[in-house]
Design a protein around this motif. Structure first.
Motif, PDB file in Angstrom:
ATOM      1  N   ALA A  21       0.819  -1.220   0.000  1.00  0.00           N
ATOM      2  CA  ALA A  21       0.000   0.000   0.000  1.00  0.00           C
ATOM      3  C   ALA A  21       0.850   1.267   0.000  1.00  0.00           C
ATOM      4  O   ALA A  21       0.486   2.255  -0.651  1.00  0.00           O
ATOM      5  CB  ALA A  21      -0.934  -0.003   1.218  1.00  0.00           C
ATOM      6  N   VAL A  22       1.971   1.265   0.715  1.00  0.00           N
ATOM      7  CA  VAL A  22       2.695   2.542   0.881  1.00  0.00           C
ATOM      8  C   VAL A  22       3.861   2.739  -0.086  1.00  0.00           C
ATOM      9  O   VAL A  22       4.180   3.886  -0.423  1.00  0.00           O
ATOM     10  CB  VAL A  22       3.196   2.775   2.334  1.00  0.00           C
ATOM     11  N   ALA A  23       4.497   1.669  -0.549  1.00  0.00           N
ATOM     12  CA  ALA A  23       5.694   1.835  -1.403  1.00  0.00           C
ATOM     13  C   ALA A  23       5.412   2.692  -2.641  1.00  0.00           C
ATOM     14  O   ALA A  23       6.227   3.558  -2.992  1.00  0.00           O
ATOM     15  CB  ALA A  23       6.278   0.471  -1.785  1.00  0.00           C
ATOM     16  N   PRO A  24       4.255   2.514  -3.319  1.00  0.00           N
ATOM     17  CA  PRO A  24       4.011   3.351  -4.500  1.00  0.00           C
ATOM     18  C   PRO A  24       3.951   4.846  -4.164  1.00  0.00           C
ATOM     19  O   PRO A  24       4.255   5.679  -5.017  1.00  0.00           O
ATOM     20  CB  PRO A  24       2.647   2.860  -5.009  1.00  0.00           C
ATOM     21  N   GLN A  53      14.396  -6.927  -0.104  1.00  0.00           N
ATOM     22  CA  GLN A  53      14.614  -6.164  -1.347  1.00  0.00           C
ATOM     23  C   GLN A  53      13.700  -6.706  -2.459  1.00  0.00           C
ATOM     24  O   GLN A  53      13.094  -5.923  -3.205  1.00  0.00           O
ATOM     25  CB  GLN A  53      16.100  -6.283  -1.753  1.00  0.00           C
ATOM     26  N   ALA A  54      13.547  -8.022  -2.528  1.00  0.00           N
ATOM     27  CA  ALA A  54      12.691  -8.620  -3.566  1.00  0.00           C
ATOM     28  C   ALA A  54      11.221  -8.259  -3.321  1.00  0.00           C
ATOM     29  O   ALA A  54      10.467  -7.985  -4.274  1.00  0.00           O
ATOM     30  CB  ALA A  54      12.875 -10.136  -3.577  1.00  0.00           C
ATOM     31  N   ARG A  55      10.793  -8.222  -2.069  1.00  0.00           N
ATOM     32  CA  ARG A  55       9.390  -7.864  -1.777  1.00  0.00           C
ATOM     33  C   ARG A  55       9.134  -6.392  -2.091  1.00  0.00           C
ATOM     34  O   ARG A  55       8.057  -6.033  -2.571  1.00  0.00           O
ATOM     35  CB  ARG A  55       9.047  -8.178  -0.307  1.00  0.00           C
ATOM     36  N   ALA A  60       6.875  -1.905  -5.630  1.00  0.00           N
ATOM     37  CA  ALA A  60       7.158  -0.565  -6.170  1.00  0.00           C
ATOM     38  C   ALA A  60       7.451  -0.652  -7.664  1.00  0.00           C
ATOM     39  O   ALA A  60       7.824  -1.714  -8.160  1.00  0.00           O
ATOM     40  CB  ALA A  60       8.357   0.034  -5.435  1.00  0.00           C
ATOM     41  N   PRO A  61       7.309   0.463  -8.377  1.00  0.00           N
ATOM     42  CA  PRO A  61       7.628   0.453  -9.805  1.00  0.00           C
ATOM     43  C   PRO A  61       9.096   0.124 -10.053  1.00  0.00           C
ATOM     44  O   PRO A  61       9.947   0.357  -9.181  1.00  0.00           O
ATOM     45  CB  PRO A  61       7.340   1.897 -10.248  1.00  0.00           C
TER      46      PRO A  61
END
Ligand code: DOR
Ligand code: ZN
Length: 340
Positions: A21-24, A53-55, A60-61
């Motif tokens: 939810a927050v990374a974008p 890092q993979a998650r 994220a884009p």
């Protein structure tokens, strides 16, 4: 006004559905970010960092670059810390004094015990990010940063003359003075909320749990010192949101969590602060150049556009776990940010 895409030098992207939810929202305005390791369990090994890092990459884009940090514990091995730095699993180590803040129970209880790790870091040029607050309950909460700098970090810098340090989310005039005094190897990140609010925001007409963060907001004179430092253009002062989402239910409760979720509104707020200080000429240095330079990264080649255009910030972010309040949500922001 166009700027290179910002670098968020301190963000909590969390994990699981909250990460998704927050990374974008960090990636929308920022090209890259330094991601804090206070997960449950924390990022203490190369394997944990690689999986995290993979998650993040899934959430994220593609263009977004996550730079990870390793969480220092009392027992952590210097070899692992340095190996992860050399291999690029992380770019810095984070020191949380035990119990200083959210998910810091595994943090460091004896900094002297960590000397071999810090010496190994200094040798390879690996920076130390510090949550600079003492945890002694007898120290007034508004003094915990200043006391940490004076009694812990000052002596540590003398013991380790080449260690590079970042005072994370600096909140006081004392921190500004301290960092300026050691400017050859000490830097500071500053959040949008500490540039915007002073501690009166905690009690504005009633108790305001959404303004509660750690280190806690300080006096107006401290906020003014932070604004002067941020707008000075100094190379060792940079943007780090400390955006830290918590569910509204965990903030509006008897013992509420510390943290302000600011990634959607932080860049616009910083622009407004710089405009108010007649310092827009130094905005790009603070947001987009100084942070990456300090971490040995290239600044982004991509741009964002800032327009002076009143915009109402959304009040909340819906997540699968529940809503999260957004910093300055529902208020009119003076700047609008667009992604190119
Ligand atoms: O306000 C804060 N929230 N300060 C921190 O140091 C940690 C963060 C969090 O993870 O929620
Ligand atoms: Zn933080």
């Amino acid at each position: 006004m166009q700027l290179r895409r910002p670098f968020d030098a301190h963000v909590h992207l969390r994990d699981g559905s909250m990460l998704t939810a927050v990374a974008p929202h960090t990636a929308e305005h920022c090209a890259a970010a330094l991601v804090m390791p206070n997960l449950v369990p924390p990022v203490t090994t190369r394997a944990i960092a690689q999986a995290y890092q993979a998650r993040i990459a899934d959430a994220a884009p593609d263009a977004f670059q996550a730079l990870l940090t390793v969480y220092l514990t009392d027992g952590i091995a210097a070899d692992e810390v340095v190996a992860g730095f050399v291999a690029g699993d992380w770019v810095a180590a984070k020191l949380y004094p035990a119990h200083a803040t959210t998910n810091s129970a595994h943090g460091v209880s004896d900094i002297q015990g960590l000397l071999p790790v810090l010496e190994a870091m200094a040798e390879v040029g690996m920076p130390l990010c510090v949550h600079g607050e003492v945890t002694d309950p007898s120290v007034d909460i508004f003094d915990r940063e200043a006391v940490f700098l004076k009694t812990i970090l000052g002596p540590l810098l003398q013991q380790l003359p080449t260690l590079r340090v970042i005072v994370e989310h600096a909140t006081t005039a004392a921190a500004v003075d301290f960092v300026q005094h050691h400017a050859d190897r000490v830097a500071m990140s500053i959040t949008a909320h500490h540039l915007w609010w002073n501690r009166n925001a905690l009690f504005d007409g009633g108790l305001r749990p959404h303004a509660y963060c750690l280190p806690v907001l300080k006096r107006e004179t401290d906020r003014e010192a932070l604004v002067r430092a941020a707008t000075s253009g100094a190379a060792n002062v940079f943007f780090g949101t400390d955006s830290a989402p918590h569910l509204i239910g965990r903030k509006e409760t008897d013992c509420g969590c510390a943290g302000v979720f600011s990634s959607p509104t932080a860049v616009a707020t910083v622009a407004e602060v710089f405009d108010n200080a007649n310092a827009l000429a130094h905005l790009e240095a603070f947001l987009s150049l100084n942070g990456p330079a300090w971490y040995g990264q290239k600044p982004s080649e991509d741009r964002i556009t800032l327009r002076k255009q009143p915009t109402t910030a959304a009040a909340e972010l819906a997540t699968p776990e529940g809503p999260v309040r957004i910093f300055r949500g529902g208020e009119t922001l003076r700047y609008a940010v667009s992604a190119e």
